[in-house]
Structure formats: structure tokens, C-alpha cells
Design a protein around this motif. Structure first.
Motif, short mmCIF file in Angstrom:
data_model
loop_
_atom_site.label_atom_id
_atom_site.label_comp_id
_atom_site.label_asym_id
_atom_site.label_seq_id
_atom_site.Cartn_x
_atom_site.Cartn_y
_atom_site.Cartn_z
N ASP A 130 0.82 -1.20 0.00
CA ASP A 130 0.00 0.00 0.00
C ASP A 130 0.86 1.26 0.00
N SER B 182 -0.96 -4.35 1.57
CA SER B 182 -2.39 -4.16 1.33
C SER B 182 -3.12 -5.50 1.44
N TYR C 175 -4.94 -4.47 -6.08
CA TYR C 175 -5.46 -3.41 -6.93
C TYR C 175 -5.53 -3.89 -8.38
N VAL D 92 -10.55 6.24 6.88
CA VAL D 92 -10.62 4.81 6.60
C VAL D 92 -12.05 4.29 6.69
N GLY E 55 -14.50 2.63 3.83
CA GLY E 55 -15.17 1.34 3.96
C GLY E 55 -16.66 1.45 3.74
N VAL F 211 -6.15 1.07 2.93
CA VAL F 211 -7.02 -0.11 3.03
C VAL F 211 -6.43 -1.02 4.10
N ALA G 174 -10.98 -0.62 7.40
CA ALA G 174 -11.71 -0.40 6.15
C ALA G 174 -12.46 -1.65 5.72
N LEU G 175 -11.81 -2.81 5.84
CA LEU G 175 -12.47 -4.06 5.47
C LEU G 175 -13.68 -4.34 6.36
N SER H 48 -16.54 -1.96 5.55
CA SER H 48 -17.16 -2.27 4.26
C SER H 48 -18.01 -3.53 4.31
N LEU I 279 -15.02 -4.80 0.17
CA LEU I 279 -13.71 -4.58 -0.47
C LEU I 279 -13.10 -5.87 -0.98
N VAL J 32 -10.78 -2.43 -6.78
CA VAL J 32 -10.29 -1.10 -6.46
C VAL J 32 -9.11 -0.81 -7.38
#
Length: 322
Positions: free
Chosen positions: A95, A146, A150, A178, A182, A206, A210-211, A214, A218, A223
Motif C-alpha cells: 500500500d 495491502s 489493486y 478509513v 469502507g 485499506v 476499512a475491510l 465495508s 472490499l 479497487v
């Protein structure tokens, strides 16, 4: 007259209980030993600071508590130049990379070159920044791993057209919170967004938070991390994708349905503080604002994204039913 109290006599050698940063009890200090001249000898540090280490032997020394923050357990990190270089060669998705400012050798040059090829941001920072990230022996190099991979935007767009789908993309300009990120990802997945586009710099990291926010979205929605959003918006427009910016500075209101949102579309959302950058606003085909009825004139970006995406879904479902 002698003053009397009901308190019990104070012990001559009172022992205090100390605790480390993780609220674990630290053993009591030993009394200081004295040299031939009666001076307290210098204490020595036992253990590591990360494990609640302490100075032993001097009465004047107070227990040392680690002042640096503990590592975020929701973020996987790599420490050291060679481990980071090997991770890049192995194709691991990183990341961010932080390198100690002023470090110049063949390994840092290789890391910078590989990171540039993989579109991974590299920052040269002072040692205080690295010490603030982790208490471990970082050796002048720290990288965040990460939890997601991506995806390239051009490949996603090409595959959508080949499959006969109408692209729906969500472009985020400097969304740094963050949990907001998410929540936006969760909205996007529920409303049928095909991919989220973020800049390589100035975007939320991320991580585990964030996970979790979400709700697993994610792991489902691609992304795309782009080095230059200006070039990305230009590419989308040239690829037949209409760019619609959500901004409170627009005169056109969302409920008026002045913009057809049923074709290939990219919704552009701005940062939590100052909205969409002016250079990106100039590239938008249309600008829409969300109508407000209360005294507060702005919405949280995750809420605003949900409203915008709902209108897109509503128009598309309406066109299908008609």
C-alpha cells in the motif's frame, strides 16, 4: 499537643506497583547500590522498551514507559530494505513504502524503481516518522502490505464493454478517512458499482478497519489505484464514460433528473474537507448537488455517495422496466 490521626502508620519502604503500556504489572525496582563514596550507582536498562523494559539500580530513575504507539494490529507491515525489496520482486501488493530520508544506496534505488513500476507510493521521511509508525527495529524502511489486490482500470473497462455491460464507476478524490472509505465501498457494492478508483497518494489506507466497515465489500468490488486522477478522468471521457461530479457548488439538483445516468457513468466524489479539486471539476461532464431541507448544508461523503448511487440505480431500473 500532639496531633493524632486515624490513619495507620505509613510503611518505611512503600512499594508502588507500575504498569507498562499494555497494562501488565512491572516488577518492583531494586534499591540503588552505592559506590565507595556513598553515591548512587548508575542504573542499567533491562529488557526492551517494547516489552516494558525498565532501568534497574538507581533510586532517581523513574520507570520508563514507551512513548511510541503500538503497531496497528489491523495492518500488516514489512520492516527492512531487503524484505521490502523481496516483497516487491515477489509481486506482493504494497500500500505504501516509507524510507529513511537521506538513505541512498543500490537497494533503495531498486525499491524506488520497482515501486514506481507497480504504482506504489514511496515517501522519504525522517526517523521520527518511522518511530511513530512502529516500535520495532525498522532499520529505516517500513512498508504497509495491502489486504487487497489493486486492479488496472483499463482492463476492467475493456472487459465491461466486451461483456456488454454498462460501466458504473466511482471515483474518489482524496477520501482519507478509513471508515468513510469502507462505508463508501459498501454502498458501491450494494448499488452495483463495477469498480472504485482512488489516487495512489492522498487516499485512505485499506486496512482492517476499512475491510470491517465495508462489511466485506472490499473483497468483492475491484479497487483501481491511479497515479494521476486528471489523466484518469480524461481517459474515461475518451472511452465514452460520462463523468458526473457530486458537488454542493452546482446549480443543478439531483432530483430534477436533468442528467441521464443510465449510460456509461463515473460518479466523482470529493474529499471530506474541501470537496472535489477544481481541476477535476473542470473535467466533469455534469455537476449535480444533493438537495437539502435542513440547516446543515453538507453531508458525510459516504452518505452522499449512497444517495448519488441510489439515483443512478433508480434511473437504470426505471429504464429497464419501461
Amino acid at each position: 499537643m500532639e496531633k493524632r490521626t486515624n490513619r495507620p502508620p505509613r510503611p518505611l519502604t512503600e512499594r508502588r506497583q507500575f504498569f507498562d503500556s499494555e497494562n501488565r504489572p512491572v516488577p518492583n525496582r531494586r534499591p540503588a547500590s552505592r559506590d565507595a563514596e556513598g553515591r548512587a550507582e548508575e542504573g542499567r536498562f533491562e529488557g526492551s522498551r517494547a516489552e516494558g523494559g525498565r532501568y534497574e539500580g538507581s533510586r532517581s530513575d523513574k520507570p520508563r514507559y514507551p512513548h511510541r504507539p503500538a503497531q496497528d494490529r489491523s495492518i500488516d507491515m514489512i520492516f527492512g530494505l531487503r524484505p521490502i525489496l523481496e516483497a516487491l520482486n515477489a509481486g506482493r501488493t504494497l500500500d505504501k513504502i516509507f524510507l529513511l530520508r537521506g538513505t541512498k544506496n543500490s537497494m533503495t534505488q531498486d525499491i524506488t524503481a520497482l515501486a514506481k513500476t507497480a504504482n506504489i507510493p514511496v515517501s522519504m521521511v525522517p526517523v521520527e516518522k518511522l518511530d511513530g509508525i512502529t516500535r520495532k527495529n525498522h532499520q529505516g524502511a517500513v512498508a504497509y502490505v495491502s489486504p487487497i489486490d489493486y486492479m488496472p482500470l483499463d482492463s476492467i473497462l475493456a472487459s465491461l464493454y466486451e461483456e456488454g455491460k454498462t460501466p458504473l464507476l466511482l471515483v474518489l478524490d482524496r477520501i482519507t478517512d478509513v471508515r468513510n472509505f469502507g462505508s463508501i465501498a459498501r454502498n458501491a457494492e450494494c448499488m452495483g458499482v463495477h469498480a472504485i478508483v482512488v489516487p495512489s497518494r492522498g487516499a485512505a489506507q485499506v486496512n482492517g478497519d476499512a475491510l470491517k466497515t465495508s462489511a466485506g465489500a472490499l473483497n468483492l468490488i475491484p479497487v483501481c489505484r491511479e497515479p494521476n486522477l486528471k489523466d484518469t478522468l480524461t481517459f474515461l471521457r475518451e472511452s465514452g464514460v460520462q463523468v458526473v461530479a457530486c458537488t454542493e457548488k452546482s446549480d443543478a439538483s439531483l432530483e430534477a433528473e436533468t442528467v441521464d445516468l443510465t449510460g456509461p457513468l463515473a460518479i466523482l466524489m470529493g474529499s471530506e474537507e474541501d470537496g472535489i479539486s477544481p481541476e477535476y471539476l473542470r473535467l466533469a461532464d455534469h455537476k449535480l448537488r444533493i438537495p437539502m431541507a435542513g440547516q446543515i448544508s453538507s453531508l458525510n461523503v459516504s452518505v452522499a455517495s449512497g444517495i448519488m448511487l441510489y439515483e443512478v440505480l433508480r434511473q437504470r431500473l426505471k429504464s429497464i422496466n419501461n
